[in-house]
Design an enzyme around this catalytic site. Sequence first.
Site, short mmCIF file in Angstrom:
data_model
loop_
_atom_site.label_atom_id
_atom_site.label_comp_id
_atom_site.label_asym_id
_atom_site.label_seq_id
_atom_site.Cartn_x
_atom_site.Cartn_y
_atom_site.Cartn_z
N ALA A 117 -1.21 -24.51 -33.17
CA ALA A 117 -1.19 -25.94 -32.88
C ALA A 117 -0.31 -26.58 -33.95
O ALA A 117 -0.06 -25.98 -35.01
CB ALA A 117 -2.60 -26.49 -32.91
N GLY A 160 -3.52 -21.60 -32.36
CA GLY A 160 -3.51 -22.01 -30.96
C GLY A 160 -2.58 -21.17 -30.09
O GLY A 160 -2.83 -21.01 -28.90
N GLU A 211 -4.57 -18.20 -29.30
CA GLU A 211 -5.62 -18.60 -28.35
C GLU A 211 -5.05 -18.78 -26.94
O GLU A 211 -5.72 -18.48 -25.96
CB GLU A 211 -6.27 -19.91 -28.84
CG GLU A 211 -7.09 -19.68 -30.11
CD GLU A 211 -7.65 -20.99 -30.66
OE1 GLU A 211 -6.84 -21.79 -31.16
OE2 GLU A 211 -8.86 -21.21 -30.57
N GLU A 245 -6.74 -20.23 -39.18
CA GLU A 245 -7.27 -21.59 -39.34
C GLU A 245 -8.09 -21.80 -40.60
O GLU A 245 -8.00 -22.85 -41.25
CB GLU A 245 -8.11 -21.99 -38.11
CG GLU A 245 -7.28 -22.37 -36.89
CD GLU A 245 -6.87 -21.20 -36.02
OE1 GLU A 245 -7.02 -20.03 -36.46
OE2 GLU A 245 -6.41 -21.44 -34.89
#
Length: 261
Positions: free
Chosen positions: A67, A112, A115, A135
């Site tokens: 992200a 992300g 993911e 993270e």
Amino acid sequence: MPSYKNILFKSSDGISVLTINRPDKLNALNNATLKEIREAVQEVYDDKSIRALIITGNGEKAFAAGADIKEISELNELNGRKFSENGQEIFDLIENCHKPVIAAINGFALGGGFELALACHIRIASKNARLGLPEVSLGILPGYGGTQRLTFLIGKGKALEMMMTAEMIHADQAYRLGILNHLVETTDQLLPFTMNLIKKILKNAPLALGMVIESVNAATKIEINGFQTESNCFSNALKTKDFVEGMKAFMEKRTPDFTGD
Ligand code: COA
């Protein structure tokens, strides 16, 4: 037909390729990119001529390096929940798609980005790929479903180790762990290999493929009885024209001509 700025989205012969296209930012998933991914996946749902989706990243370096950290740095407790739920919703849309979705991982798949790959039904990577959930090194945790999907895929101990060390692993290790279905030597082999696999899959009855995806996904959802889902799907499959065609073609010793009806 939406026009996209952060992704490339092309379809031919029933196969769509969604390419995350921010190579100078290692294809980091900012809000604008996620919104476009949602729209493109919705196109895959809605367009009957599209039968499968490949998700990949532009360039040799990254599938998606997470992200967007700049956007994350501006989050607070309240909009942070929305941020996580929005990503989860989009990745659920991918996982629940009744058409096969394959991640072709051409480099870094982090946070992300990893993911996103985990939400796809199958993952194929080139050997230069590196995968991880870093993270906790940023004071947060995976928020787009990674804690759940990775745990289901490789088991609690190994998933926790990846998340708690925050370390990246190489593609061959990810293959050994069962995260990747296939490895190819170089990034330029990735799409041809993935296309070949999809073509094998697409020889089969489209509605039955969707039902397989739905039934397998049910195994990961605590609120759903997967055995019941399987029986429901099985019974529904018997109502399709493709079932009649599949049986007939077998008896007549010929290749079935499935129409998705
Ligand atoms: N969000 C926003 N921008 C990112 C990004 C991310 N997740 N990952 C990389 N970028 C940007 C960098 O800021 C840099 O931009 P700039 O040129 O404007 O400074 C550009 O992409 C290239 O990245 P850079 O760090 O210079 O490449 P590198 O080869 O030295 O390192 C990584 C590659 C993947 C190791 C490193 O970019 C990195 O650690 N990225 C963050 C990974 C991460 O923690 N993801 C999870 C986020 S929750």
